[in-house]
Design a protein around this motif. Structure first.
Motif, PDB file in Angstrom:
ATOM      1  N   LEU A  18       2.549 -16.822 -36.628  1.00  0.00           N
ATOM      2  CA  LEU A  18       2.684 -17.546 -38.057  1.00  0.00           C
ATOM      3  C   LEU A  18       3.864 -16.673 -38.560  1.00  0.00           C
ATOM      4  N   SER A  19       4.289 -15.601 -38.502  1.00  0.00           N
ATOM      5  CA  SER A  19       5.429 -15.091 -39.049  1.00  0.00           C
ATOM      6  C   SER A  19       6.595 -15.600 -38.787  1.00  0.00           C
ATOM      7  N   LEU A  20       6.619 -15.936 -37.328  1.00  0.00           N
ATOM      8  CA  LEU A  20       7.781 -16.217 -36.482  1.00  0.00           C
ATOM      9  C   LEU A  20       8.047 -17.722 -37.267  1.00  0.00           C
ATOM     10  N   VAL A  21       7.005 -18.494 -37.212  1.00  0.00           N
ATOM     11  CA  VAL A  21       6.982 -19.880 -37.576  1.00  0.00           C
ATOM     12  C   VAL A  21       7.722 -20.149 -38.884  1.00  0.00           C
ATOM     13  N   LYS A  22       7.144 -19.343 -39.738  1.00  0.00           N
ATOM     14  CA  LYS A  22       7.565 -19.435 -41.189  1.00  0.00           C
ATOM     15  C   LYS A  22       9.072 -18.808 -41.441  1.00  0.00           C
ATOM     16  N   GLN A  23       9.550 -17.812 -40.770  1.00  0.00           N
ATOM     17  CA  GLN A  23      10.763 -17.277 -40.992  1.00  0.00           C
ATOM     18  C   GLN A  23      11.765 -18.232 -40.448  1.00  0.00           C
ATOM     19  N   LEU A  24      11.358 -18.778 -39.143  1.00  0.00           N
ATOM     20  CA  LEU A  24      12.449 -19.763 -38.489  1.00  0.00           C
ATOM     21  C   LEU A  24      12.618 -21.084 -39.275  1.00  0.00           C
ATOM     22  N   LEU A  25      11.561 -21.767 -39.874  1.00  0.00           N
ATOM     23  CA  LEU A  25      11.343 -22.811 -40.654  1.00  0.00           C
ATOM     24  C   LEU A  25      12.403 -22.751 -41.922  1.00  0.00           C
ATOM     25  N   GLN A  26      12.413 -21.645 -42.496  1.00  0.00           N
ATOM     26  CA  GLN A  26      13.026 -21.268 -43.589  1.00  0.00           C
ATOM     27  C   GLN A  26      14.645 -21.038 -43.297  1.00  0.00           C
ATOM     28  N   ALA A  27      14.774 -20.919 -41.961  1.00  0.00           N
ATOM     29  CA  ALA A  27      16.132 -20.566 -41.574  1.00  0.00           C
ATOM     30  C   ALA A  27      16.541 -21.810 -40.934  1.00  0.00           C
ATOM     31  N   GLY A  28      15.789 -23.034 -41.329  1.00  0.00           N
ATOM     32  CA  GLY A  28      16.163 -24.317 -40.776  1.00  0.00           C
ATOM     33  C   GLY A  28      16.183 -24.569 -39.265  1.00  0.00           C
ATOM     34  N   ASN A  39      -5.287 -28.313 -37.411  1.00  0.00           N
ATOM     35  CA  ASN A  39      -5.395 -28.361 -38.749  1.00  0.00           C
ATOM     36  C   ASN A  39      -5.546 -26.818 -39.340  1.00  0.00           C
ATOM     37  N   GLU A  40      -6.089 -25.947 -38.491  1.00  0.00           N
ATOM     38  CA  GLU A  40      -5.851 -24.440 -39.238  1.00  0.00           C
ATOM     39  C   GLU A  40      -4.475 -24.082 -39.136  1.00  0.00           C
ATOM     40  N   LEU A  41      -3.505 -24.624 -37.963  1.00  0.00           N
ATOM     41  CA  LEU A  41      -2.171 -24.361 -37.987  1.00  0.00           C
ATOM     42  C   LEU A  41      -1.356 -25.077 -39.119  1.00  0.00           C
ATOM     43  N   ILE A  42      -1.863 -25.970 -39.459  1.00  0.00           N
ATOM     44  CA  ILE A  42      -0.828 -26.580 -40.452  1.00  0.00           C
ATOM     45  C   ILE A  42      -1.096 -26.238 -42.086  1.00  0.00           C
ATOM     46  N   LYS A  43      -2.577 -25.761 -42.053  1.00  0.00           N
ATOM     47  CA  LYS A  43      -3.005 -25.096 -43.358  1.00  0.00           C
ATOM     48  C   LYS A  43      -2.432 -23.602 -43.315  1.00  0.00           C
ATOM     49  N   ALA A  44      -2.294 -22.928 -42.370  1.00  0.00           N
ATOM     50  CA  ALA A  44      -1.808 -21.613 -42.431  1.00  0.00           C
ATOM     51  C   ALA A  44      -0.125 -21.600 -42.615  1.00  0.00           C
ATOM     52  N   VAL A  45       0.654 -22.628 -42.146  1.00  0.00           N
ATOM     53  CA  VAL A  45       2.049 -22.595 -42.035  1.00  0.00           C
ATOM     54  C   VAL A  45       2.412 -23.219 -43.547  1.00  0.00           C
ATOM     55  N   GLY A  46       1.627 -24.231 -43.990  1.00  0.00           N
ATOM     56  CA  GLY A  46       1.861 -24.522 -45.349  1.00  0.00           C
ATOM     57  C   GLY A  46       2.906 -25.293 -45.773  1.00  0.00           C
ATOM     58  N   THR A  48       5.301 -28.881 -44.567  1.00  0.00           N
ATOM     59  CA  THR A  48       5.325 -30.227 -43.924  1.00  0.00           C
ATOM     60  C   THR A  48       7.103 -30.564 -43.988  1.00  0.00           C
ATOM     61  N   ALA A  49       7.525 -30.428 -42.748  1.00  0.00           N
ATOM     62  CA  ALA A  49       8.984 -30.782 -42.781  1.00  0.00           C
ATOM     63  C   ALA A  49       9.436 -31.371 -41.197  1.00  0.00           C
ATOM     64  N   SER A  50      10.471 -32.232 -41.287  1.00  0.00           N
ATOM     65  CA  SER A  50      10.839 -32.848 -40.207  1.00  0.00           C
ATOM     66  C   SER A  50      11.155 -31.992 -38.992  1.00  0.00           C
ATOM     67  N   ASN A  51      11.466 -30.684 -39.143  1.00  0.00           N
ATOM     68  CA  ASN A  51      11.721 -29.713 -38.247  1.00  0.00           C
ATOM     69  C   ASN A  51      10.633 -28.810 -38.020  1.00  0.00           C
ATOM     70  N   PHE A  52       9.239 -29.393 -38.004  1.00  0.00           N
ATOM     71  CA  PHE A  52       8.142 -28.466 -37.648  1.00  0.00           C
ATOM     72  C   PHE A  52       7.228 -29.567 -36.888  1.00  0.00           C
ATOM     73  N   LEU A  53       6.950 -29.164 -35.838  1.00  0.00           N
ATOM     74  CA  LEU A  53       6.236 -30.232 -34.789  1.00  0.00           C
ATOM     75  C   LEU A  53       4.783 -29.207 -34.742  1.00  0.00           C
ATOM     76  N   PRO A  54       3.758 -29.382 -35.240  1.00  0.00           N
ATOM     77  CA  PRO A  54       2.532 -28.772 -34.999  1.00  0.00           C
ATOM     78  C   PRO A  54       1.740 -29.410 -33.889  1.00  0.00           C
ATOM     79  N   LEU A  55       1.346 -28.679 -32.745  1.00  0.00           N
ATOM     80  CA  LEU A  55       0.693 -29.394 -31.475  1.00  0.00           C
ATOM     81  C   LEU A  55      -0.660 -28.647 -31.314  1.00  0.00           C
ATOM     82  N   LYS A  56      -1.486 -29.235 -31.020  1.00  0.00           N
ATOM     83  CA  LYS A  56      -2.858 -28.867 -30.442  1.00  0.00           C
ATOM     84  C   LYS A  56      -2.664 -28.659 -28.835  1.00  0.00           C
TER      85      LYS A  56
END
Length: 279
Positions: A18-28, A39-46, A48-56
Motif C-alpha cells: 500500500l505504501s508503494l502504491v500511494k507513493q508511486l501514484l503521487q509520483a505519476g 473493494n478493500e484495495l480501492i478503499k485503502a488506496v483512496g 481514483t486515477a487513470s494511472n491506477f489499475l486495481p485488480l482482483k
C-alpha cells in the motif's frame, strides 16, 4: 522520477504494498495493484486515477495471474517493474503445523511469487528490459525460533531470486530480493499472521519466543514509508543490488549470520575438503 514506468504490485491493500502504491501514484507512475479483495484495495488506496489499475487476483491461480498481467499490458503498454509483495507469516514448530497449513503458506509466499514471475517474463523478454523485486524477509536469511515454515518460504524466495537474476540477465531484466526487518505495518496482526491451530505444550521455550515477538506489534522501529521509498530508489539505480536489507535490525542480523557461517564452515574445513578419491 525521470520517466514513467508501469509497476505491477501484489498484496497492495496493506503494508509495504500500500505504501508503494500511494507513493508511486503521487509520483505519476502507472500502477497495477492486486489484492484478493478489490473493494478493500480501492478503499485503502483512496485514489481514483487513470494511472491506477486495481485488480482482483488469486495468486495461487496461474490463469488469474496471467489475466491480470495481460490487463496491465493492455492498459499501460508495458510491464516494467514487478514487485512480489504478497505473503503472510505463520508461526509454529514443524510438528505443530499441519500439512495443509504448511502448503497454504508455500502456496502464497512461494508459488504465488513463481506464478507472477512465470507470467511476467514473456513481456519482459519481449521488451528486453524490466526489474523483478521479490520481497523476502530477514527471516529468509537468518530465522528465529517458532517460525520454521515461514522462514522456509522466505529462504526459498531468496534462493529463487539468486538464480533468477542469473537466468534473466541476458534479457536485460534485473532482480532484487528485499529482506526487511521489523517494520510498523500490520504484519504481526491476525490479518497477516497465522499461528498453528494445534499447539504442543512441550514446546514451551518456542511459544515464549513467539509471544515475545508478537508483543512487539506497534513498537517496531522501521517506518514502512521509508522502506517503500528505498525500494523505489533501487529501481532508479543503473546497477541495482541483488540483495537489499531494510532496517538496522535486518542489517545487524544478516552480518551476524555471515560471521556464524564463516565460523561454521572453517570449523570443519579439513573434513569438508577430504572427499576426493585417493590416488
Amino acid at each position: 522520477m525521470d520517466n514513467i514506468k508501469t509497476w505491477f504490485i501484489t498484496g497492495a491493500s496493506k503494508g509495504f504494498g500500500l505504501s508503494l502504491v500511494k507513493q508511486l501514484l503521487q509520483a505519476g507512475q502507472n500502477v497495477a495493484a492486486t489484492s484478493r479483495d478489490i473493494n478493500e484495495l480501492i478503499k485503502a488506496v483512496g485514489i481514483t486515477a487513470s494511472n491506477f489499475l486495481p485488480l482482483k487476483v488469486e495468486l495461487g491461480d496461474e490463469d488469474s495471474v496471467g489475466y491480470a498481467l495481460y490487463q496491465t499490458k493492455c492498459a499501460f503498454k508495458s510491464i516494467d517493474v514487478v514487485i512480489n509483495n504478497a505473503g503472510y507469516g505463520i508461526g509454529g514448530s514443524i510438528e505443530e503445523l499441519t500439512d495443509r497449513e504448511t502448503r497454504d503458506n508455500f502456496e502464497i509466499n512461494v508459488f504465488g511469487t513463481l506464478n507472477v514471475i512465470r507470467m511476467a517474463m514473456p513481456y519482459m523478454r519481449h521488451q528486453q528490459s524490466g526489474h523483478i523485486i521479490n520481497i523476502s524477509s530477514i527471516a529468509g536469511i537468518t530465522a528465529t525460533s517458532g517460525w520454521s515454515i515461514y522462514a522456509a518460504t522466505k529462504f526459498s524466495v531468496v534462493g529463487l531470486s539468486e538464480v533468477l537474476a542469473q537466468d534473466v540477465a541476458e534479457f536485460g531484466v534485473k532482480v532484487t530480493v528485499v529482506a526487511p526487518g521489523a517494520f510498523r505495518t500490520n504484519f504481526l496482526t491476525a490479518d497477516s499472521i497465522n499461528i498453528a491451530q494445534h499447539t504442543i505444550p512441550e514446546y514451551s521455550a518456542m511459544h515464549r519466543a513467539q509471544e515475545t515477538l508478537l508483543k512487539k506489534d506497534g513498537k517496531q522501529s522501521g517506518d514502512p514509508e521509508k522502506a517503500a521509498a528505498a525500494i523505489i530508489e533501487v529501481v532508479q539505480m543503473e546497477n541495482p543490488p541483488l540483495y537489499l536489507l531494510l532496517g538496522e535490525d535486518a542489517y545487524d542480523r544478516a552480518i551476524a549470520k555471515l560471521d556464524r557461517l564463516k565460523n561454521e564452515y572453517l570449523l570443519n574445513e579439513e573434513l569438508s575438503k577430504a572427499m576426493a578419491y585417493n590416488g
